[in-house]
Design a protein around this motif. Structure first.
Motif, PDB file in Angstrom:
ATOM      1  N   ALA A 183      28.537  46.949  49.982  1.00  0.00           N
ATOM      2  CA  ALA A 183      29.946  47.105  49.630  1.00  0.00           C
ATOM      3  C   ALA A 183      30.536  45.780  49.175  1.00  0.00           C
ATOM      4  CB  ALA A 183      30.732  47.656  50.825  1.00  0.00           C
ATOM      5  N   ALA A 184      30.246  44.692  49.929  1.00  0.00           N
ATOM      6  CA  ALA A 184      30.769  43.375  49.565  1.00  0.00           C
ATOM      7  C   ALA A 184      30.216  42.927  48.216  1.00  0.00           C
ATOM      8  CB  ALA A 184      30.431  42.357  50.643  1.00  0.00           C
ATOM      9  N   ALA A 185      28.919  43.190  47.981  1.00  0.00           N
ATOM     10  CA  ALA A 185      28.308  42.792  46.716  1.00  0.00           C
ATOM     11  C   ALA A 185      28.915  43.544  45.542  1.00  0.00           C
ATOM     12  CB  ALA A 185      26.800  43.019  46.770  1.00  0.00           C
ATOM     13  N   LEU A 186      29.137  44.840  45.715  1.00  0.00           N
ATOM     14  CA  LEU A 186      29.682  45.639  44.625  1.00  0.00           C
ATOM     15  C   LEU A 186      31.138  45.286  44.330  1.00  0.00           C
ATOM     16  CD1 LEU A 186      28.092  49.099  45.481  1.00  0.00           C
ATOM     17  CD2 LEU A 186      27.477  47.549  43.617  1.00  0.00           C
ATOM     18  N   VAL A 187      31.920  45.060  45.400  1.00  0.00           N
ATOM     19  CA  VAL A 187      33.313  44.642  45.181  1.00  0.00           C
ATOM     20  C   VAL A 187      33.345  43.268  44.522  1.00  0.00           C
ATOM     21  CG1 VAL A 187      35.475  44.026  46.318  1.00  0.00           C
ATOM     22  CG2 VAL A 187      34.209  46.036  47.074  1.00  0.00           C
ATOM     23  N   GLY A 188      32.476  42.354  45.002  1.00  0.00           N
ATOM     24  CA  GLY A 188      32.401  41.033  44.381  1.00  0.00           C
ATOM     25  C   GLY A 188      31.991  41.120  42.927  1.00  0.00           C
ATOM     26  N   LEU A 189      31.043  42.015  42.618  1.00  0.00           N
ATOM     27  CA  LEU A 189      30.626  42.197  41.230  1.00  0.00           C
ATOM     28  C   LEU A 189      31.774  42.731  40.382  1.00  0.00           C
ATOM     29  CD1 LEU A 189      28.445  42.197  39.067  1.00  0.00           C
ATOM     30  CD2 LEU A 189      27.764  44.486  39.842  1.00  0.00           C
ATOM     31  N   GLY A 190      32.585  43.612  40.973  1.00  0.00           N
ATOM     32  CA  GLY A 190      33.760  44.095  40.256  1.00  0.00           C
ATOM     33  C   GLY A 190      34.699  42.957  39.895  1.00  0.00           C
ATOM     34  N   GLY A 191      34.874  42.015  40.825  1.00  0.00           N
ATOM     35  CA  GLY A 191      35.694  40.842  40.532  1.00  0.00           C
ATOM     36  C   GLY A 191      35.099  40.001  39.422  1.00  0.00           C
ATOM     37  N   VAL A 192      33.772  39.877  39.422  1.00  0.00           N
ATOM     38  CA  VAL A 192      33.100  39.122  38.365  1.00  0.00           C
ATOM     39  C   VAL A 192      33.322  39.778  37.006  1.00  0.00           C
ATOM     40  CG1 VAL A 192      30.850  38.407  37.477  1.00  0.00           C
ATOM     41  CG2 VAL A 192      31.362  38.163  39.903  1.00  0.00           C
ATOM     42  N   LEU A 193      33.234  41.100  36.954  1.00  0.00           N
ATOM     43  CA  LEU A 193      33.434  41.804  35.686  1.00  0.00           C
ATOM     44  C   LEU A 193      34.851  41.625  35.158  1.00  0.00           C
ATOM     45  CD1 LEU A 193      31.482  45.123  36.399  1.00  0.00           C
ATOM     46  CD2 LEU A 193      30.762  43.169  35.012  1.00  0.00           C
ATOM     47  N   ILE A 194      35.817  41.513  36.058  1.00  0.00           N
ATOM     48  CA  ILE A 194      37.196  41.244  35.637  1.00  0.00           C
ATOM     49  C   ILE A 194      37.269  39.898  34.928  1.00  0.00           C
ATOM     50  CG2 ILE A 194      39.536  40.766  36.465  1.00  0.00           C
ATOM     51  CD1 ILE A 194      39.044  42.777  38.703  1.00  0.00           C
ATOM     52  N   VAL A 195      36.505  38.910  35.456  1.00  0.00           N
ATOM     53  CA  VAL A 195      36.504  37.566  34.865  1.00  0.00           C
ATOM     54  C   VAL A 195      35.731  37.543  33.556  1.00  0.00           C
ATOM     55  CG1 VAL A 195      35.828  35.161  35.228  1.00  0.00           C
ATOM     56  CG2 VAL A 195      36.727  36.500  37.142  1.00  0.00           C
ATOM     57  N   VAL A 196      34.561  38.174  33.558  1.00  0.00           N
ATOM     58  CA  VAL A 196      33.637  38.052  32.429  1.00  0.00           C
ATOM     59  C   VAL A 196      33.998  38.976  31.266  1.00  0.00           C
ATOM     60  CG1 VAL A 196      31.229  38.394  31.739  1.00  0.00           C
ATOM     61  CG2 VAL A 196      31.766  37.304  33.921  1.00  0.00           C
ATOM     62  N   GLY A 197      34.519  40.165  31.552  1.00  0.00           N
ATOM     63  CA  GLY A 197      34.763  41.158  30.516  1.00  0.00           C
ATOM     64  C   GLY A 197      35.465  40.642  29.272  1.00  0.00           C
ATOM     65  N   SER A 222      42.389  31.715  33.443  1.00  0.00           N
ATOM     66  CA  SER A 222      43.144  32.837  32.894  1.00  0.00           C
ATOM     67  C   SER A 222      43.580  33.762  34.019  1.00  0.00           C
ATOM     68  CB  SER A 222      42.280  33.613  31.895  1.00  0.00           C
ATOM     69  OG  SER A 222      41.204  34.246  32.577  1.00  0.00           O
ATOM     70  N   ARG A 223      44.470  34.704  33.688  1.00  0.00           N
ATOM     71  CA  ARG A 223      44.908  35.648  34.713  1.00  0.00           C
ATOM     72  C   ARG A 223      43.752  36.524  35.174  1.00  0.00           C
ATOM     73  NH1 ARG A 223      47.098  37.766  29.952  1.00  0.00           N
ATOM     74  NH2 ARG A 223      46.479  39.921  29.451  1.00  0.00           N
ATOM     75  N   TYR A 224      42.776  36.743  34.262  1.00  0.00           N
ATOM     76  CA  TYR A 224      41.611  37.525  34.664  1.00  0.00           C
ATOM     77  C   TYR A 224      40.776  36.767  35.695  1.00  0.00           C
ATOM     78  CZ  TYR A 224      42.817  40.213  30.515  1.00  0.00           C
ATOM     79  OH  TYR A 224      43.478  40.973  29.590  1.00  0.00           O
ATOM     80  N   THR A 225      40.662  35.441  35.521  1.00  0.00           N
ATOM     81  CA  THR A 225      39.925  34.628  36.487  1.00  0.00           C
ATOM     82  C   THR A 225      40.625  34.639  37.836  1.00  0.00           C
ATOM     83  OG1 THR A 225      39.118  33.184  34.714  1.00  0.00           O
ATOM     84  CG2 THR A 225      39.007  32.323  36.961  1.00  0.00           C
ATOM     85  N   ILE A 226      41.952  34.557  37.830  1.00  0.00           N
ATOM     86  CA  ILE A 226      42.708  34.547  39.085  1.00  0.00           C
ATOM     87  C   ILE A 226      42.590  35.894  39.795  1.00  0.00           C
ATOM     88  CG2 ILE A 226      45.009  34.372  40.087  1.00  0.00           C
ATOM     89  CD1 ILE A 226      45.685  32.375  37.843  1.00  0.00           C
ATOM     90  N   ILE A 227      42.784  37.002  39.038  1.00  0.00           N
ATOM     91  CA  ILE A 227      42.680  38.332  39.638  1.00  0.00           C
ATOM     92  C   ILE A 227      41.269  38.576  40.169  1.00  0.00           C
ATOM     93  CG2 ILE A 227      42.781  40.813  39.190  1.00  0.00           C
ATOM     94  CD1 ILE A 227      44.964  40.195  37.089  1.00  0.00           C
ATOM     95  N   GLY A 228      40.274  38.269  39.336  1.00  0.00           N
ATOM     96  CA  GLY A 228      38.891  38.444  39.768  1.00  0.00           C
ATOM     97  C   GLY A 228      38.556  37.584  40.968  1.00  0.00           C
ATOM     98  N   GLY A 229      39.081  36.349  40.984  1.00  0.00           N
ATOM     99  CA  GLY A 229      38.846  35.467  42.118  1.00  0.00           C
ATOM    100  C   GLY A 229      39.429  36.012  43.406  1.00  0.00           C
ATOM    101  N   CYS A 230      40.609  36.621  43.322  1.00  0.00           N
ATOM    102  CA  CYS A 230      41.225  37.222  44.517  1.00  0.00           C
ATOM    103  C   CYS A 230      40.373  38.379  45.044  1.00  0.00           C
ATOM    104  CB  CYS A 230      42.635  37.707  44.191  1.00  0.00           C
ATOM    105  SG  CYS A 230      43.834  36.378  43.907  1.00  0.00           S
ATOM    106  N   VAL A 231      39.846  39.196  44.127  1.00  0.00           N
ATOM    107  CA  VAL A 231      38.985  40.308  44.539  1.00  0.00           C
ATOM    108  C   VAL A 231      37.727  39.773  45.217  1.00  0.00           C
ATOM    109  CG1 VAL A 231      37.569  42.226  43.698  1.00  0.00           C
ATOM    110  CG2 VAL A 231      39.855  41.843  42.744  1.00  0.00           C
ATOM    111  N   ILE A 232      37.136  38.725  44.620  1.00  0.00           N
ATOM    112  CA  ILE A 232      35.912  38.129  45.160  1.00  0.00           C
ATOM    113  C   ILE A 232      36.158  37.531  46.542  1.00  0.00           C
ATOM    114  CG2 ILE A 232      34.264  36.240  44.850  1.00  0.00           C
ATOM    115  CD1 ILE A 232      34.618  36.764  41.779  1.00  0.00           C
ATOM    116  N   CYS A 233      37.262  36.808  46.676  1.00  0.00           N
ATOM    117  CA  CYS A 233      37.575  36.176  47.966  1.00  0.00           C
ATOM    118  C   CYS A 233      37.820  37.226  49.040  1.00  0.00           C
ATOM    119  CB  CYS A 233      38.799  35.271  47.824  1.00  0.00           C
ATOM    120  SG  CYS A 233      38.467  33.736  46.955  1.00  0.00           S
TER     121      CYS A 233
END
Length: 277
Positions: free
Chosen positions: A113-127, A248-259
């Motif tokens: 679960a943690a890996a998949l949620v973290g990956l979701g945050g990464v996709l927000i940054v990378v997309g 970027s805002r995507y990096t910030i949002i994705g970072g919050c999800v990852i954290c």
């Protein structure tokens, strides 16, 4: 966590060097200076103490890690430090899959679960990066993740009968040896400041790999991966201070999800008894 902080500073310095020098030369000198940092320890402890029990495994790990580094160094001058770190977070998915298949490590639902949620945050940054001018380099950086995952899985296997210091030493030896031919083909003489930065990189890289190898020896490799997501915080701060990279805002949002995923799995791991691997 200590390894992550050290690697972020190292990656920032290497990004600066790779902008001015050829990627292959930068890769070679980074590991050569790491070997020089370790030389006094080898002389004090004796060469026999650093003789590996599986020389084939050491060279196999070095060859795989060198392949990942080639891809990484080609891409890093063209991608921000925060995005580079975020892209590297795809590695834990490959590591967890490999650890479950190769080492039969227990994969509790919390880790997935943690890996998949973290990956979701990464996709927000990378997309958003995939459609920009740096899209090709983003894909090159992504391609390095499964290669590094294979290298770290070999490292995990080596920790069963090799000391962390031996693994780190032979990584510097093998990567330097495999990188030398490519470096000589594109050689540029560094200036005095660049030589000093390479020395600092040698110290940071050696310390970072030692911490990482110790963590692999002490815990399941899949259990350590959630902490890696905190690297995005360090990378964003360092990239802004050193290069003026505004997240970027995507990096910030994705970072919050990852954290959030990192904090949650750390809490769950602390409360759960460790299962034998």
């Amino acid at each position: 966590m200590s390894a992550g902080m050290l690697f972020v500073v190292l990656n920032g310095l290497m990004r600066g060097l790779a902008i001015d020098l050829n990627a292959f030369q930068t890769q070679f000198l980074r590991y050569l200076f790491g070997l020089m940092v370790l030389a006094p320890l080898v002389l004090r402890g004796g060469v026999a103490a650093f003789r590996p029990k599986n020389i084939t495994g050491q060279f196999a790990r070095g060859a795989v890690h060198t392949a990942g580094l080639v891809l990484w160094f080609i891409a890093i001058p063209h991608i921000t430090l925060a995005d580079t770190t975020a892209i590297g977070f795809t590695g834990p998915i490959f590591l967890m899959l490999g650890a479950a298949l190769v080492f039969k490590e227990p994969m509790r639902w919390e880790r997935w679960a943690a890996a998949l949620v973290g990956l979701g945050g990464v996709l927000i940054v990378v997309g958003p990066q995939l459609s920009g001018s740096g899209g090709i380099y983003t894909l090159v950086m992504l391609a390095s993740s499964p290669v590094f995952a294979a290298s770290f899985l070999i490292t995990k296997a080596l920790t069963r009968y090799e000391q962390p210091a031996v693994i780190v030493l032979w990584q510097s030896i093998t990567v330097s040896a495999f990188s030398l031919p490519l470096a000589l083909m594109h050689w540029q003489t560094p200036n005095a400041l660049q030589w000093f930065i390479f020395l600092v990189c040698g110290i940071l890289g050696t310390a970072g790999h030692y911490c990482l190898t110790r963590s692999y020896a002490a815990a399941d490799i899949s259990a350590t991966q959630s902490v890696k997501f905190l690297d995005l915080v360090w990378a964003t701060i360092f990239g802004w201070l050193a290069f003026g990279d505004s997240p970027s805002r995507y990096t910030i949002i994705g970072g919050c999800v990852i954290c959030a995923a990192t904090i949650w799995i750390a809490h769950r791991e602390a409360r759960s008894p460790r299962l034998p691997s």
